[in-house]
Design a protein around this motif. Structure first.
Motif, short mmCIF file in Angstrom:
data_model
loop_
_atom_site.label_atom_id
_atom_site.label_comp_id
_atom_site.label_asym_id
_atom_site.label_seq_id
_atom_site.Cartn_x
_atom_site.Cartn_y
_atom_site.Cartn_z
N LEU A 66 3.55 10.91 -5.62
CA LEU A 66 2.97 9.59 -5.43
C LEU A 66 3.34 9.05 -4.05
N VAL A 67 2.34 8.79 -3.21
CA VAL A 67 2.60 8.35 -1.84
C VAL A 67 2.03 6.94 -1.63
N ASP A 68 2.92 5.97 -1.46
CA ASP A 68 2.52 4.58 -1.22
C ASP A 68 3.69 3.87 -0.58
N ASP A 69 3.42 3.04 0.41
CA ASP A 69 4.53 2.38 1.11
C ASP A 69 5.05 1.15 0.37
N HIS A 70 4.45 0.79 -0.76
CA HIS A 70 4.91 -0.36 -1.54
C HIS A 70 5.66 0.13 -2.78
N LYS A 71 6.94 -0.14 -2.85
CA LYS A 71 7.76 0.33 -3.97
C LYS A 71 7.29 -0.24 -5.30
N SER A 101 -6.75 3.53 -2.82
CA SER A 101 -6.63 2.55 -1.74
C SER A 101 -7.31 1.24 -2.09
N MET A 102 -6.96 0.20 -1.32
CA MET A 102 -7.68 -1.07 -1.40
C MET A 102 -8.95 -1.01 -0.57
N HIS A 103 -9.03 -0.02 0.33
CA HIS A 103 -10.15 0.06 1.26
C HIS A 103 -11.37 0.71 0.62
N ILE A 160 -3.98 5.22 1.66
CA ILE A 160 -4.48 5.44 3.02
C ILE A 160 -3.61 4.71 4.04
N SER A 161 -3.28 3.46 3.77
CA SER A 161 -2.46 2.68 4.71
C SER A 161 -1.00 2.78 4.30
N LEU A 162 -0.20 3.43 5.16
CA LEU A 162 1.21 3.65 4.83
C LEU A 162 2.15 2.79 5.64
N GLY A 163 1.62 1.85 6.40
CA GLY A 163 2.46 0.95 7.17
C GLY A 163 2.99 1.59 8.44
N GLU A 164 3.45 0.75 9.35
CA GLU A 164 4.04 1.18 10.63
C GLU A 164 3.14 2.13 11.41
N GLY A 165 1.84 1.86 11.35
CA GLY A 165 0.89 2.65 12.12
C GLY A 165 0.55 4.00 11.51
#
Length: 219
Positions: free
Chosen positions: A8-13, A86-88, A58-63
């Protein structure tokens, strides 16, 4: 029965924790690892190459973004399937993820039952798109098909064949292609003949024309 193993890959814990908790009661799915960044995702997949599905934001933060990570994983780990979440719902995001190698795409506002279905579908090597994404893709391909200058449908070529085709179109000789791709000139010649047969063209000029039509080289 073997469980479907998930990275599971997501920048929000909070999202990772929520998904992990929701999937805990699913008998055939197990979240074996999670990652908050692109670098961490690549590290975890290297440690667990037996993972079946990567649920990729898709968006993992910090660019960072999940598109480049998806491309790397699908090229390096043939048995791993990617489900984008994703939200996109913008067309460009969806198309780029599919081009990178994802075979599923769902939006984060879908229910947990949809996620379970998506994971099971993608784990079996089949495509899964949520309703909104399916409609978006249908609209995209209808528009593309009706464009007067639309590209010809891409023939199913292997990654190596595409690499050789690009080099041919860039006017590399067989020897130069062999050196660039670390293969023998004889193998290059075999790929060249196979490409001519697959693409139903007569010669190198036909190969170059096809490569240009598919935008495989910069003009």
């Amino acid at each position: 029965m073997d469980k479907i193993k998930i990275l599971l890959v997501d920048d929000h814990k909070m999202i990772r924790d929520g998904i992990r908790a929701s999937l805990a009661g699913t008998a055939d799915i197990s979240v074996v690892e999670e990652a908050a960044s692109a670098r961490e995702a690549l590290k975890k997949i290297a440690q667990h190459p037996s993972i079946d599905v990567v649920v990729m934001d898709i968006s993992l933060g910090e660019g960072e973004d999940g598109i480049s990570v998806t491309k790397t994983i699908t090229e390096k780990y043939q048995g791993v399937n990617i489900l984008a979440m994703s939200m996109h719902d913008e067309e460009t995001h969806v198309i780029k993820m599919l081009q990178a190698g994802a075979i599923g795409y769902m939006l984060k506002d879908q229910g947990m039952s949809d996620l379970v279905e998506a994971i099971r579908t993608v784990a079996g090597g089949e495509s899964f798109f949520s309703k909104d994404v399916s409609e978006l893709l249908m609209s995209h391909f209808v528009r593309k098909k009706t464009k007067p200058n639309a590209k010809k449908d891409m023939v199913n070529l292997t990654r190596r064949e595409i690499e050789v085709l690009k080099k041919i179109a860039e006017e590399y000789t067989n020897q130069e292609i062999a050196e660039a791709l670390f293969i023998s000139p004889r193998t290059v010649d075999t790929h060249r003949r196979n490409l001519i047969l697959k693409l139903n063209v007569k010669n190198t000029a036909g190969l170059v024309k096809y490569a240009i039509s598919q935008q495989l080289i910069d003009m």
